[in-house]
Design a protein around this motif. Sequence first.
Motif, PDB file in Angstrom:
ATOM      1  N   TYR A  69       0.843  -1.187   0.000  1.00  0.00           N
ATOM      2  CA  TYR A  69       0.000   0.000   0.000  1.00  0.00           C
ATOM      3  C   TYR A  69       0.877   1.235   0.000  1.00  0.00           C
ATOM      4  O   TYR A  69       1.809   1.340   0.791  1.00  0.00           O
ATOM      5  CB  TYR A  69      -0.921  -0.002   1.232  1.00  0.00           C
ATOM      6  CG  TYR A  69      -1.800  -1.234   1.279  1.00  0.00           C
ATOM      7  CD1 TYR A  69      -3.007  -1.280   0.582  1.00  0.00           C
ATOM      8  CD2 TYR A  69      -1.403  -2.363   1.983  1.00  0.00           C
ATOM      9  CE1 TYR A  69      -3.801  -2.416   0.592  1.00  0.00           C
ATOM     10  CE2 TYR A  69      -2.187  -3.518   2.017  1.00  0.00           C
ATOM     11  CZ  TYR A  69      -3.382  -3.533   1.315  1.00  0.00           C
ATOM     12  OH  TYR A  69      -4.157  -4.664   1.325  1.00  0.00           O
ATOM     13  N   GLN A  70       0.569   2.154  -0.925  1.00  0.00           N
ATOM     14  CA  GLN A  70       1.338   3.392  -0.979  1.00  0.00           C
ATOM     15  C   GLN A  70       0.481   4.552  -0.497  1.00  0.00           C
ATOM     16  O   GLN A  70      -0.641   4.749  -0.976  1.00  0.00           O
ATOM     17  CB  GLN A  70       1.840   3.662  -2.402  1.00  0.00           C
ATOM     18  CG  GLN A  70       2.772   4.869  -2.444  1.00  0.00           C
ATOM     19  CD  GLN A  70       3.397   5.106  -3.806  1.00  0.00           C
ATOM     20  OE1 GLN A  70       2.794   4.799  -4.831  1.00  0.00           O
ATOM     21  NE2 GLN A  70       4.596   5.665  -3.817  1.00  0.00           N
ATOM     22  N   PRO A  71       1.005   5.339   0.465  1.00  0.00           N
ATOM     23  CA  PRO A  71       0.195   6.421   1.036  1.00  0.00           C
ATOM     24  C   PRO A  71      -0.007   7.581   0.072  1.00  0.00           C
ATOM     25  O   PRO A  71       0.851   7.869  -0.762  1.00  0.00           O
ATOM     26  CB  PRO A  71       1.020   6.870   2.248  1.00  0.00           C
ATOM     27  CG  PRO A  71       2.430   6.499   1.924  1.00  0.00           C
ATOM     28  CD  PRO A  71       2.338   5.240   1.098  1.00  0.00           C
TER      29      PRO A  71
ATOM     30  N   THR B 213      -8.950  -8.369  -0.938  1.00  0.00           N
ATOM     31  CA  THR B 213      -7.905  -8.132   0.070  1.00  0.00           C
ATOM     32  C   THR B 213      -7.816  -6.644   0.426  1.00  0.00           C
ATOM     33  O   THR B 213      -7.725  -6.287   1.600  1.00  0.00           O
ATOM     34  CB  THR B 213      -6.548  -8.640  -0.453  1.00  0.00           C
ATOM     35  OG1 THR B 213      -6.689 -10.006  -0.839  1.00  0.00           O
ATOM     36  CG2 THR B 213      -5.456  -8.527   0.594  1.00  0.00           C
ATOM     37  N   ALA B 214      -7.869  -5.800  -0.599  1.00  0.00           N
ATOM     38  CA  ALA B 214      -7.774  -4.351  -0.373  1.00  0.00           C
ATOM     39  C   ALA B 214      -8.984  -3.840   0.416  1.00  0.00           C
ATOM     40  O   ALA B 214      -8.830  -3.038   1.342  1.00  0.00           O
ATOM     41  CB  ALA B 214      -7.669  -3.621  -1.714  1.00  0.00           C
ATOM     42  N   CYS B 215     -10.166  -4.323   0.071  1.00  0.00           N
ATOM     43  CA  CYS B 215     -11.375  -3.885   0.780  1.00  0.00           C
ATOM     44  C   CYS B 215     -11.367  -4.361   2.237  1.00  0.00           C
ATOM     45  O   CYS B 215     -11.769  -3.632   3.136  1.00  0.00           O
ATOM     46  CB  CYS B 215     -12.632  -4.378   0.067  1.00  0.00           C
ATOM     47  SG  CYS B 215     -12.934  -3.525  -1.493  1.00  0.00           S
TER      48      CYS B 215
ATOM     49  N   PRO C 229       5.488   2.138  -1.660  1.00  0.00           N
ATOM     50  CA  PRO C 229       4.501   1.085  -1.402  1.00  0.00           C
ATOM     51  C   PRO C 229       5.067   0.145  -0.338  1.00  0.00           C
ATOM     52  O   PRO C 229       6.250  -0.191  -0.385  1.00  0.00           O
ATOM     53  CB  PRO C 229       4.375   0.377  -2.755  1.00  0.00           C
ATOM     54  CG  PRO C 229       4.911   1.336  -3.771  1.00  0.00           C
ATOM     55  CD  PRO C 229       5.962   2.135  -3.057  1.00  0.00           C
ATOM     56  N   MET C 230       4.241  -0.247   0.635  1.00  0.00           N
ATOM     57  CA  MET C 230       4.742  -1.061   1.747  1.00  0.00           C
ATOM     58  C   MET C 230       3.644  -1.955   2.302  1.00  0.00           C
ATOM     59  O   MET C 230       2.460  -1.711   2.052  1.00  0.00           O
ATOM     60  CB  MET C 230       5.303  -0.143   2.844  1.00  0.00           C
ATOM     61  CG  MET C 230       4.294   0.853   3.405  1.00  0.00           C
ATOM     62  SD  MET C 230       5.074   2.033   4.528  1.00  0.00           S
ATOM     63  CE  MET C 230       5.053   3.530   3.547  1.00  0.00           C
ATOM     64  N   PRO C 231       4.040  -2.972   3.065  1.00  0.00           N
ATOM     65  CA  PRO C 231       3.032  -3.838   3.676  1.00  0.00           C
ATOM     66  C   PRO C 231       2.147  -3.045   4.646  1.00  0.00           C
ATOM     67  O   PRO C 231       2.594  -2.043   5.210  1.00  0.00           O
ATOM     68  CB  PRO C 231       3.862  -4.873   4.436  1.00  0.00           C
ATOM     69  CG  PRO C 231       5.222  -4.840   3.815  1.00  0.00           C
ATOM     70  CD  PRO C 231       5.405  -3.427   3.348  1.00  0.00           C
ATOM     71  N   ALA C 232       0.931  -3.521   4.833  1.00  0.00           N
ATOM     72  CA  ALA C 232      -0.054  -2.808   5.659  1.00  0.00           C
ATOM     73  C   ALA C 232       0.471  -2.492   7.062  1.00  0.00           C
ATOM     74  O   ALA C 232       0.262  -1.396   7.577  1.00  0.00           O
ATOM     75  CB  ALA C 232      -1.339  -3.625   5.751  1.00  0.00           C
TER      76      ALA C 232
END
Length: 278
Positions: free
Chosen positions: A44-46, A97-99, A262-265
């Motif tokens: 996930y990228q902020p 997965t994203a939701c 982008p990084m793990p949650a």
Amino acid sequence: TAKHSSPGQCRYYRPEMNVRGSELLALETDLHRALEREEFVLYYQPQLDVTTGQITAVEALIRWQHPNRGLVSPRDFIPLLEQTGLIEEVGKWGLNTACRQAKAWHSQGYPIRMAVNCSARQFQQHFLDIVHQILQKQSLDPAYLELEVTESVVMQDTQSATYILQRLKEMGVTLAIDDFGTGYSSLAYLKRFPIHSLKIDCSFVRDVTKNEEDAAIAETILLLGNSLGLEVVAEGVETEAQMRFFQDRHCHRIQGYWIGRPMPAKDLFPLITGRNNP
Ligand code: C2E
Ligand code: MG
Ligand code: MG
Ligand code: MG
């Protein structure tokens, strides 16, 4: 190096990373098993909300943890997934997965918007049922799902795309045009399609503080977005100077290595909590 990267591609690319020939076949075989072996992962990228200074949105970006190759770039396997039709299944997994992740953050008090990329092959009527089912299953407020499509996806079959975009909008999902300005398209579609945001492609951002043409293009996209009532997101912001350029011009959201990779949650969570105390 970056100079040679084509529009819509802001990765510093090493040619040896490109997959070709017999390797393709090997990769394809592995891809068939990757989902069941749980080798895909979402990073996930902020995205920084310029007006609040908070991380209010993230983009989900898929990675493939190959047992021997290590982390494989989506640029190497998304085209393969599309050609083989596996994109439908993997796309569904990614969306779900994203939701689920967005819902988890919401439950912890952080109403993060989740952007998910969608490729042409997925963008069919059947996709509407998938989106609906996943939103129900994860009980996620549709307003927090932002689907990213490129101009080529919507221009391929504009009639069908208009229908799908319209239904998604009715569902309450928000829509973004990814890599804006790099595709072959007509500006008229901005009027016709129910779009919420435009993402300025990283190829215009890279030299925005050094190159007058890039600056002019970025400014024009910002003007266009603002006059049409669309949110504008700058992609690939890597330096403080680039960030200031977009802040000064009232770009709504900023995404790029300057804000975060982008990084793990679990790595992203402190960034969310550090900036938005509930
Ligand atoms: P995209 O949607 O345009 O995503 C932005 C790409 O730019 C990402 O590459 C991201 O890691 C990279 N990026 C972000 N900030 C910077 C920066 O400051 N500098 C530079 N040089 N690059 C930056 P990534 O993760 O390799 O993804 C590549 C493309 O693969 C994406 O481009 C998207 O089109 C596709 N993709 C990724 N995940 C998915 C997915 O789950 N489904 C589908 N259909 N496509 C995906
Ligand atoms: Mg792209
Ligand atoms: Mg994207
Ligand atoms: Mg993009």
